[in-house]
Design an enzyme around this catalytic site. Structure first.
Site, mmCIF file in Angstrom:
data_model
loop_
_atom_site.group_PDB
_atom_site.id
_atom_site.type_symbol
_atom_site.label_atom_id
_atom_site.label_comp_id
_atom_site.label_asym_id
_atom_site.label_seq_id
_atom_site.Cartn_x
_atom_site.Cartn_y
_atom_site.Cartn_z
ATOM 1 N N LYS B 82 0.859 -1.194 0.000
ATOM 2 C CA LYS B 82 0.000 0.000 0.000
ATOM 3 C C LYS B 82 0.890 1.236 0.000
ATOM 4 O O LYS B 82 1.956 1.248 0.632
ATOM 5 C CB LYS B 82 -0.883 -0.040 1.256
ATOM 6 C CG LYS B 82 -1.955 1.045 1.335
ATOM 7 C CD LYS B 82 -2.789 0.825 2.598
ATOM 8 C CE LYS B 82 -3.899 1.860 2.758
ATOM 9 N NZ LYS B 82 -4.709 1.611 3.979
ATOM 10 N N SER B 157 -9.595 1.198 3.438
ATOM 11 C CA SER B 157 -8.843 2.079 2.562
ATOM 12 C C SER B 157 -7.801 1.355 1.699
ATOM 13 O O SER B 157 -7.287 1.944 0.751
ATOM 14 C CB SER B 157 -8.137 3.151 3.387
ATOM 15 O OG SER B 157 -7.187 2.560 4.270
ATOM 16 N N SER B 181 -9.518 -1.304 7.444
ATOM 17 C CA SER B 181 -9.011 -1.063 6.090
ATOM 18 C C SER B 181 -8.234 -2.198 5.450
ATOM 19 O O SER B 181 -7.942 -2.137 4.253
ATOM 20 C CB SER B 181 -8.152 0.212 6.070
ATOM 21 O OG SER B 181 -8.965 1.341 6.221
#
Lengths: 80, 473
Positions: B82, B157, B181
């Site tokens: 990420k 997310s 997330s």
């Protein structure tokens, strides 16, 4: 009605002018349109936040300290 | 055991075995993943792809294998991170315009550990801006789309990491989980994803959302794959003051154990209320399957669970607003609309709201630790609905009653986030539209092994994790 809905079924109206005052206090410059946007979301969130504060003000929780850094017990301490 | 016969269809564990036996080379794995990344570019899963560098590292990994050196199970395997996880010298944006040019001067600890374990970092994945939101509709790098139906969202997310894994562009990815997330995009993309015990994995070098709830977690095709990745990233880190010194273990050790005698806690009057029927039914069926495999199901009451959504919203607002305080004043127009509003609202909450929410966490945590004296894990849905359309800000959990996406999406992920308990998403079904459904297995602090044991036992008896997303069909 679900618990989930109970947690947010009430709204608590906050005006754009009130947000403007709070933003001034926080030294956060917001335009008029921002004040209104913030007021709408804040109005949706505040009832549940205040309800949680009321709950945590009860005498039964007087000894509870806030968690800001979690320190876990050893695994064995959570078993029978 | 291989999931499929194509290189990119292999699970991480199968690809690892193929590299170890030299049936496949790291170069072949990287080429297959890069080709797949090109195929699904429209899903906006990646912010950066390190194509040439990955090929170079793969050639080096191959040379090491020829020389008899294998760094471990991740040797030569393409892994994605990420984009809020720092890599030395690589732009790390956290999905923002504000950090569009930021190049960290050292790796995040988790990136360093993965590299040291032989993984090849193939790219950085798209995400909700600064991880503050659950849709991954990123205004700067494009809205991430779900490979099971590109008209639908991937949650967030860590939406890019979820899509990158589900679409077979890498063998595993790292996400970060504050309010859900890792687990949310794992659920709606049909993969496994672990939120570890707070303190088990280092946050050093990870751009924070809310310090007191942030964690880094693995996302992969199968539970076994997650356990292999977790072995590589778990452990104490002096760079992270919140890092635990509790010893690690081999998190793959219990994968083959059955669930006979395991006690599964169920909190029906919270986790099975106010959710879409297909989600309800899929998770109930999963519990029944585990029960038929020898587990014992125990109904548990959790009087203090009410209030967890508000506590999350308060903490997850106040802490980011503190972190972003300078930028919000100097560069407000550089934020996307939704994140800017959330940061502004976070400045309006009172200190007493925040402190009472942190005190509530202590009460909730105590309640769950007590409950773990009579159960070994809890099982519940990961989120109450399946993937909504891209760009939606409202969701109908109950027909005809649209509600705010942010509050609704964190309805079930909040307990582990607030209590610091580990939680694993395991795919457990699909709705009528072919969209994935996930369940959470929640465990004791530092007992990730039991979560992997339950998840792996479930996956031995189901094939949800073996199905292929629509865009690849």
């Amino acid at each position: 009605m679900s618990v989930y809905k109970k947690e947010r079924q009430v709204t608590q109206s906050v005006s754009g002018d009130e947000v403007k005052t709070m933003a001034t206090t926080a030294d956060l410059p917001l335009t008029e349109d921002r004040n209104e946007l913030v007021a709408a979301l804040l109005s949706a969130w505040l009832p549940a936040a205040n309800e949680l504060s009321r709950m945590m003000s009860a005498a039964e929780y007087a000894d509870i300290m806030p968690i800001t850094v979690l320190v876990h017990p050893q695994t064995g301490e959570t078993r029978e | 055991m291989p999931i499929g016969t194509n290189i990119s269809e292999l699970s991480l564990a199968a690809a690892s075995a193929a590299v170890a036996s030299r049936e496949l080379s790291p170069v072949e794995l990287v080429d297959a993943c890069l080709e797949r990344i090109d195929d699904i570019e429209a899903l906006r899963a990646y912010i950066a792809v390190y194509a040439e560098e990955s090929r170079q590292v793969a050639r080096a990994a191959e040379a090491m294998m020829k020389a008899g050196h294998r760094l471990g199970p991740l040797h030569g395997l393409p892994i994605a991170l990420k984009d809020n996880i720092a890599i030395e010298g690589k732009v790390t944006t956290a999905g923002s315009k504000i950090l569009a040019d930021w190049k960290p001067d050292q790796d995040a600890t988790v990136a360093r550990k993965l590299k040291g374990a032989g993984a090849i970092i193939i790219g950085k994945t798209n995400q909700h801006e600064f991880a503050w939101g659950g849709t991954s509709a990123n205004p700067h790098y494009g809205a991430v789309r779900n490979p099971w139906n590109p008209e639908h969202f991937p949650a967030g997310s860590s939406g890019g990491s979820g899509v990158a894994v589900a679409a077979r562009t890498c063998y595993g990815a790292l996400g970060t989980d504050t309010g859900g997330s890792v687990r949310l995009p794992a659920a709606v993309n049909g993969i496994a994803g672990l939120r570890p015990t707070i303190g088990r994995v280092s946050n050093a070098g990870v751009i924070p959302l809310a310090w007191s709830m942030d964690t880094v977690g693995p996302m992969a095709r199968t539970v076994e794959d997650c356990a292999v990745m977790f072995n590589a990233i778990a452990g104490h880190d002096p760079r992270d003051p919140g890092s635990s010194q509790t010893p690690t273990q081999d998190y793959t050790a219990d994968l083959e154990r059955d669930v006979k005698g395991l006690r599964i806690g169920v909190i029906s009057d919270y986790f099975f209320e106010h959710l879409q029927k297909p989600v309800h039914d899929a998770v109930r069926e999963a519990i029944t399957l585990l029960e038929s495999a020898g587990a014992q199901v125990i109904e548990v009451a959790a009087a203090h669970i009410h209030g967890n959504i508000s506590a999350q919203l308060t903490i997850e607002s106040a802490e980011p607003s503190a972190y972003h305080q300078r930028w919000l004043r100097e560069r407000p127009d550089d934020y996307g609309d939704d994140v800017r509003l959330l940061l502004e609202v976070g400045e309006m909450l009172l200190a007493t709201h925040y402190i009472q929410a942190q005190r509530y966490r202590a009460v909730l945590r105590s309640e769950f630790l007590d409950a773990f004296k009579s159960v070994d894990v809890f099982i519940c849905p990961t989120l109450p609905f399946t993937a909504t359309a891209v760009g939606e800000t409202l969701v109908e959990v109950e027909e005809g009653a649209p509600e705010d996406m942010l509050s609704a999406i964190m309805q079930f992920t909040g307990v582990p986030s607030l209590t610091g308990l580990p939680s694993l998403n395991v795919p457990c079904g699909f709705d009528d539209g072919g969209l994935p459904i996930g369940m959470q297995v929640i465990g004791r602090p530092f007992d990730e092994s039991t979560l992997f044991r339950v998840g792996a036992a479930y996956q031995r008896n189901t094939d949800f994790h073996e199905r292929t997303p629509v865009v690849l069909g």
